[in-house]
Design an enzyme around this catalytic site. Structure first.
Site, PDB file in Angstrom:
ATOM      1  N   THR A 279       0.849  -1.192   0.000  1.00 23.01           N
ATOM      2  CA  THR A 279       0.000   0.000   0.000  1.00 23.01           C
ATOM      3  C   THR A 279       0.883   1.239   0.000  1.00 23.01           C
ATOM      4  O   THR A 279       1.875   1.304   0.739  1.00 23.01           O
ATOM      5  CB  THR A 279      -0.930   0.033   1.229  1.00 23.01           C
ATOM      6  N   PHE A 281       1.100   5.190   0.813  1.00 27.68           N
ATOM      7  CA  PHE A 281       0.472   6.209   1.652  1.00 27.68           C
ATOM      8  C   PHE A 281       1.029   7.580   1.293  1.00 27.68           C
ATOM      9  O   PHE A 281       2.208   7.708   0.948  1.00 27.68           O
ATOM     10  CB  PHE A 281       0.743   5.934   3.132  1.00 27.68           C
TER      11      PHE A 281
END
Length: 398
Positions: A279, A281
């Site tokens: 992921t 960010f």
């Protein structure tokens, strides 16, 4: 000695100020403090969970809105010696912002993230700012507001995942709020199967977690014989529920940090179906950082196009291709203020299609002249252009 106002380098919509000129313009902003409602959480090592409250409501510690007149900085002092003469105002030294001066380790920073303590977002915040104080927020919007209201200094929020794709909510919030992307951080997501002490995998009939986490572990959970799924808002929140309700037949898919915080056993590790699960960010601040060219930088922009001219998107992308500027991402989102465009007005009944905003990430820095020229070229025919941030990109191993 009189205090000095802190200059900012705002990224503004094209109609107000061009994207290229925004890096040369300065403005000062008085400090505004808006309290937020706080609710307690079980983790003693992080700040209370923030949730949105009414503007102007008293804070939990009894402190209301700050006196803006008292906080407003006084006028800029006049130097005794004459200023040096500059022929070109754009050659003036560019002042540093507080975003550029903050310790990279995050010492003394309060950093907001979405979710309960133990969420993957908290791990990302700790990776971005290792020595920061993390502040959990109930919703993404709450984290944006916490930065704007000076409750925290930064926010670290998910933007995209290698399996689940983009987090569309945060793309929309970037346009709604006036924060700036000052960096990004990538985190390898390693899901664990958690349960209360003494519970075995064979005892589990169901498992709860965030919908994306459940989808990412679907095949593995089925192989383990766990057929029932319960979707909740947050992976760490699922672990918290399992602990609080002392569930014996239900587990949680969450991080190893959540297991440590909520006193759960790890029954299985790395249960995601695809091992490459990362992921990205974004790191948000009230002020942009000063762009550089001595390290890999990324620039994120959003723009709209004329709705009646053909090949406008091709023309926009060609601007960057002709200058050898690589695009790493393009994302279209509905243009909520102008949801429809007329495709052809030659018919008695005009044909209408959805209208879009385009979010684009460039492998380029706003300190590079070719980037400034490309955006200047784009503004010649794009009715709206906004730079969301020009920032060093995360090149670390995940």
């Amino acid at each position: 000695m009189a205090s000095m106002t802190t200059p900012r380098l705002p990224f503004l919509p094209a109609r107000t100020c061009s994207a290229a000129a925004a890096f040369s313009s300065l403005s000062s902003s008085p400090l505004q403090c808006c309290p937020v409602k706080r609710t307690s959480v079980t983790n003693a090592n992080s700040a209370p969970l923030l949730s949105t409250s009414r503007p102007g409501a008293p804070a939990a510690d009894g402190v209301g809105a700050a006196d803006l007149n008292r906080l407003r900085a006084s006028a800029m002092p006049v130097a005794d010696s004459p200023l040096p003469a500059y022929c070109n105002p754009h050659e003036l030294p560019r002042p540093l912002t507080s975003a550029a001066l903050m310790e990279s380790s995050g010492e003394g920073l309060k950093v907001a993230y979405q979710g309960f303590p133990g969420a993957y977002s908290e791990s990302a915040a700790k990776k971005a700012y290792p020595h920061c104080q993390t502040v959990p927020c109930e919703h993404f919007d709450t984290a944006f507001q916490a930065v704007e209201n000076y409750t925290v200094d930064r926010a670290v929020l998910s933007l995209e995942n290698t399996l689940g794709g983009s987090i569309h909510r945060n793309y929309d919030l970037l346009l709604r709020h006036e924060l700036h992307i000052v960096g990004d951080v990538r985190l390898a997501v390693r899901h664990c199967l958690l349960a209360n002490r003494g519970v075995k995998i064979g005892n589990l009939r169901s498992v709860m977690s965030h919908p994306q986490a459940l989808a990412q572990c679907e095949h593995t959970l089925t192989e383990l014989g766990i057929e029932q799924r319960q979707a909740v808002d947050d992976t760490a929140g699922a672990a918290k529920l399992v602990t609080e309700q002392m569930l014996q037949d239900t587990g949680a898919v969450a991080s190893s940090l959540a297991a440590e915080l909520y006193g759960l056993d790890i029954l299985a590790e790395n249960i995601q179906d695809e091992k490459e699960n990362v992921t990205r960010f974004m790191m948000l601040a009230r002020e942009p950082i000063v762009p550089q060219i001595d390290k890999p930088f990324k620039t994120s922009i959003v723009f709209s196009l004329e709705d009646w001219k053909p090949a406008q998107l091709l023309k926009a992308l060609a601007i960057f291709a002709l200058r050898d500027i690589n695009l790493t991402k393009i994302e279209s989102r509905p243009h909520k203020k102008r949801p429809f465009r007329v495709a052809d007005d030659t018919f008695s009944t005009p044909v209408k299609y959805f209208n879009y905003l385009f979010y684009v990430d460039l492998e380029a820095s706003m300190a590079d002249q070719k980037t400034l020229k490309a955006l200047g070229n784009l503004e010649e025919f794009a009715p709206f252009v906004r730079v969301l941030g020009s920032y060093p990109t995360d090149v670390s191993e995940v």
